[in-house]
Motif scaffolding. Structure first.
Motif, PDB file in Angstrom:
ATOM      1  N   LEU A 168      -1.169  -3.602   4.638  1.00  0.00           N
ATOM      2  CA  LEU A 168       0.097  -3.978   5.266  1.00  0.00           C
ATOM      3  C   LEU A 168       0.959  -2.751   5.494  1.00  0.00           C
ATOM      4  CD1 LEU A 168       0.959  -6.879   2.850  1.00  0.00           C
ATOM      5  CD2 LEU A 168       0.612  -7.190   5.294  1.00  0.00           C
ATOM      6  N   LEU A 169       1.747  -2.775   6.544  1.00  0.00           N
ATOM      7  CA  LEU A 169       2.780  -1.761   6.754  1.00  0.00           C
ATOM      8  C   LEU A 169       4.073  -2.324   6.169  1.00  0.00           C
ATOM      9  CD1 LEU A 169       3.742   0.907   7.962  1.00  0.00           C
ATOM     10  CD2 LEU A 169       4.163  -0.322  10.105  1.00  0.00           C
ATOM     11  N   CYS A 170       4.609  -1.658   5.136  1.00  0.00           N
ATOM     12  CA  CYS A 170       5.766  -2.185   4.406  1.00  0.00           C
ATOM     13  C   CYS A 170       6.864  -1.142   4.299  1.00  0.00           C
ATOM     14  CB  CYS A 170       5.328  -2.637   3.005  1.00  0.00           C
ATOM     15  SG  CYS A 170       4.056  -3.930   3.022  1.00  0.00           S
ATOM     16  N   ARG A 171       7.978  -1.552   3.659  1.00  0.00           N
ATOM     17  CA  ARG A 171       9.110  -0.652   3.458  1.00  0.00           C
ATOM     18  C   ARG A 171       9.495  -0.632   2.001  1.00  0.00           C
ATOM     19  NH1 ARG A 171      11.883  -3.584   7.681  1.00  0.00           N
ATOM     20  NH2 ARG A 171      11.243  -2.753   9.681  1.00  0.00           N
ATOM     21  N   ALA A 172       9.861   0.553   1.527  1.00  0.00           N
ATOM     22  CA  ALA A 172      10.413   0.727   0.180  1.00  0.00           C
ATOM     23  C   ALA A 172      11.609   1.653   0.310  1.00  0.00           C
ATOM     24  CB  ALA A 172       9.365   1.307  -0.760  1.00  0.00           C
ATOM     25  N   ALA A 173      12.282   1.923  -0.807  1.00  0.00           N
ATOM     26  CA  ALA A 173      13.468   2.774  -0.764  1.00  0.00           C
ATOM     27  C   ALA A 173      13.162   4.143  -0.183  1.00  0.00           C
ATOM     28  CB  ALA A 173      14.053   2.914  -2.167  1.00  0.00           C
ATOM     29  N   GLY A 174      11.950   4.629  -0.419  1.00  0.00           N
ATOM     30  CA  GLY A 174      11.584   5.953   0.068  1.00  0.00           C
ATOM     31  C   GLY A 174      11.128   5.983   1.509  1.00  0.00           C
ATOM     32  N   GLY A 175      11.090   4.836   2.189  1.00  0.00           N
ATOM     33  CA  GLY A 175      10.645   4.795   3.576  1.00  0.00           C
ATOM     34  C   GLY A 175       9.452   3.876   3.750  1.00  0.00           C
ATOM     35  N   ASP A 176       8.835   3.942   4.928  1.00  0.00           N
ATOM     36  CA  ASP A 176       7.664   3.116   5.210  1.00  0.00           C
ATOM     37  C   ASP A 176       6.456   3.620   4.448  1.00  0.00           C
ATOM     38  OD1 ASP A 176       9.203   1.649   6.916  1.00  0.00           O
ATOM     39  OD2 ASP A 176       8.409   2.524   8.749  1.00  0.00           O
ATOM     40  N   LEU A 177       5.566   2.694   4.111  1.00  0.00           N
ATOM     41  CA  LEU A 177       4.300   3.064   3.479  1.00  0.00           C
ATOM     42  C   LEU A 177       3.296   1.949   3.722  1.00  0.00           C
ATOM     43  CD1 LEU A 177       4.340   2.536  -0.388  1.00  0.00           C
ATOM     44  CD2 LEU A 177       5.997   1.481   1.130  1.00  0.00           C
ATOM     45  N   TRP A 178       2.031   2.310   3.607  1.00  0.00           N
ATOM     46  CA  TRP A 178       0.963   1.315   3.653  1.00  0.00           C
ATOM     47  C   TRP A 178       0.817   0.708   2.258  1.00  0.00           C
ATOM     48  CZ3 TRP A 178      -0.276   0.247   8.389  1.00  0.00           C
ATOM     49  CH2 TRP A 178      -0.350   1.245   9.359  1.00  0.00           C
ATOM     50  N   VAL A 179       0.500  -0.579   2.221  1.00  0.00           N
ATOM     51  CA  VAL A 179       0.212  -1.245   0.953  1.00  0.00           C
ATOM     52  C   VAL A 179      -1.168  -1.876   1.056  1.00  0.00           C
ATOM     53  CG1 VAL A 179       0.864  -3.091  -0.646  1.00  0.00           C
ATOM     54  CG2 VAL A 179       2.630  -1.676   0.410  1.00  0.00           C
ATOM     55  N   GLU A 180      -2.084  -1.427   0.197  1.00  0.00           N
ATOM     56  CA  GLU A 180      -3.405  -2.058   0.103  1.00  0.00           C
ATOM     57  C   GLU A 180      -3.305  -3.124  -0.971  1.00  0.00           C
ATOM     58  OE1 GLU A 180      -7.176  -0.190   0.621  1.00  0.00           O
ATOM     59  OE2 GLU A 180      -6.219   1.778   0.737  1.00  0.00           O
ATOM     60  N   THR A 181      -3.443  -4.378  -0.548  1.00  0.00           N
ATOM     61  CA  THR A 181      -3.100  -5.495  -1.438  1.00  0.00           C
ATOM     62  C   THR A 181      -4.257  -5.989  -2.282  1.00  0.00           C
ATOM     63  OG1 THR A 181      -3.582  -7.082   0.306  1.00  0.00           O
ATOM     64  CG2 THR A 181      -1.328  -6.247   0.156  1.00  0.00           C
ATOM     65  N   GLY A 182      -5.437  -6.103  -1.698  1.00  0.00           N
ATOM     66  CA  GLY A 182      -6.553  -6.667  -2.451  1.00  0.00           C
ATOM     67  C   GLY A 182      -7.847  -6.617  -1.672  1.00  0.00           C
ATOM     68  N   TRP A 183      -8.909  -7.096  -2.314  1.00  0.00           N
ATOM     69  CA  TRP A 183     -10.269  -7.006  -1.774  1.00  0.00           C
ATOM     70  C   TRP A 183     -10.783  -8.385  -1.414  1.00  0.00           C
ATOM     71  CZ3 TRP A 183     -14.906  -9.197  -3.159  1.00  0.00           C
ATOM     72  CH2 TRP A 183     -16.073  -8.628  -2.610  1.00  0.00           C
ATOM     73  N   SER A 184     -11.591  -8.413  -0.362  1.00  0.00           N
ATOM     74  CA  SER A 184     -12.288  -9.642   0.032  1.00  0.00           C
ATOM     75  C   SER A 184     -13.656  -9.259   0.566  1.00  0.00           C
ATOM     76  CB  SER A 184     -11.495 -10.391   1.109  1.00  0.00           C
ATOM     77  OG  SER A 184     -12.225 -11.518   1.579  1.00  0.00           O
ATOM     78  N   ASP A 185     -14.585 -10.208   0.545  1.00  0.00           N
ATOM     79  CA  ASP A 185     -15.911  -9.936   1.095  1.00  0.00           C
ATOM     80  C   ASP A 185     -15.966 -10.222   2.594  1.00  0.00           C
ATOM     81  OD1 ASP A 185     -15.722 -12.656   1.035  1.00  0.00           O
ATOM     82  OD2 ASP A 185     -17.568 -13.006  -0.092  1.00  0.00           O
ATOM     83  N   ARG A 186     -14.828 -10.550   3.182  1.00  0.00           N
ATOM     84  CA  ARG A 186     -14.778 -10.820   4.623  1.00  0.00           C
ATOM     85  C   ARG A 186     -13.614 -10.049   5.249  1.00  0.00           C
ATOM     86  NH1 ARG A 186     -13.156 -17.202   4.763  1.00  0.00           N
ATOM     87  NH2 ARG A 186     -12.010 -16.619   6.640  1.00  0.00           N
ATOM     88  N   PRO A 187     -13.769  -9.617   6.508  1.00  0.00           N
ATOM     89  CA  PRO A 187     -12.742  -8.775   7.131  1.00  0.00           C
ATOM     90  C   PRO A 187     -11.422  -9.499   7.353  1.00  0.00           C
ATOM     91  CG  PRO A 187     -14.441  -9.357   8.714  1.00  0.00           C
ATOM     92  CD  PRO A 187     -14.935  -9.801   7.371  1.00  0.00           C
ATOM     93  N   ASP A 188     -11.454 -10.822   7.429  1.00  0.00           N
ATOM     94  CA  ASP A 188     -10.212 -11.581   7.621  1.00  0.00           C
ATOM     95  C   ASP A 188      -9.781 -12.257   6.323  1.00  0.00           C
ATOM     96  OD1 ASP A 188     -12.240 -13.418   7.445  1.00  0.00           O
ATOM     97  OD2 ASP A 188     -11.458 -14.722   9.034  1.00  0.00           O
ATOM     98  N   GLY A 189     -10.117 -11.644   5.190  1.00  0.00           N
ATOM     99  CA  GLY A 189      -9.768 -12.224   3.899  1.00  0.00           C
ATOM    100  C   GLY A 189      -8.276 -12.443   3.736  1.00  0.00           C
TER     101      GLY A 189
END
Length: 198
Positions: A92-113
């Motif tokens: 995900l593209l998210c926001r924190a106090a330090g600015g924008d950052l990518w967040v890798e949330t979790g794993w799935s065995d399918r690309p649309d998990g």
């Protein structure tokens, strides 16, 4: 017998260059060893709580941030689960106090998990998230936060580790020294044959 001019000039120019490249790689090997030691020390430190901004010296540090991901559509890319299975990471593209950052949330065995995630996730309002901060290798924000806890039903991703960073500089140094030695031997054999032919 006079030495052949062109081969002699070429060898005289190339051998020092190859030796110089080998010495440079030795210095790079020492630098990389020191860097990896510093990154591993960071990885063992306690979580940094809500820094005002993100900096490169936080790479591989566990960090706690208030993160918001308003109106973001997750997407999948290749990733590994914490138990080593190949699959897909939800990003995900998210926001924190330090600015924008990518967040890798979790794993799935399918690309649309990500389509299986709780409908209230990702959070539009700032929500506390803890993960490991790494540098991004692509376009967009400079940093990626790899979460320690994945939103259900996604599974936890393999945490980033400095052990995944290669340090091949010593091998490269050996290669350059070997090239220099090989060129020197070939030149010596060439000159010796020229002398025998006279």
């Amino acid at each position: 017998m006079r030495l052949p001019l062109l081969p002699t000039l070429m060898v005289a120019a190339m051998v020092p260059v190859m030796i110089g490249l080998g010495v440079w790689q030795l210095h790079r090997a020492n630098w990389k060893t020191d860097l990896l030691a510093r990154l591993e020390a960071r990885a063992d430190m306690p979580a940094l709580d809500r820094p005002e901004r993100l900096t490169d010296d936080m790479e591989f540090r566990r960090i706690r941030l208030d993160v918001a991901c308003p109106d973001q559509l997750p997407n999948g890319r290749s990733g590994k689960s914490v138990d080593g299975r190949a699959g897909f990471s939800t990003v995900l593209l998210c926001r924190a106090a330090g600015g924008d950052l990518w967040v890798e949330t979790g794993w799935s065995d399918r690309p649309d998990g990500w389509t299986l995630m709780n409908p209230y996730w990702p959070p539009a309002r700032p929500t506390e998230m803890t993960g490991t901060l790494v540098l991004s290798s692509g376009k967009g924000p400079r940093y990626v936060l790899v979460l320690e806890t994945a939103p259900a039903p996604l599974l936890r991703l393999a945490p980033p580790s400095p052990e995944t960073i290669s340090n091949n500089h010593m091998a490269y140094a050996v290669q350059w020294f070997a090239f220099a030695a090989t060129l020197g031997i070939i030149y010596a054999v060439y000159v010796l044959r020229l002398r025998r032919g006279k």
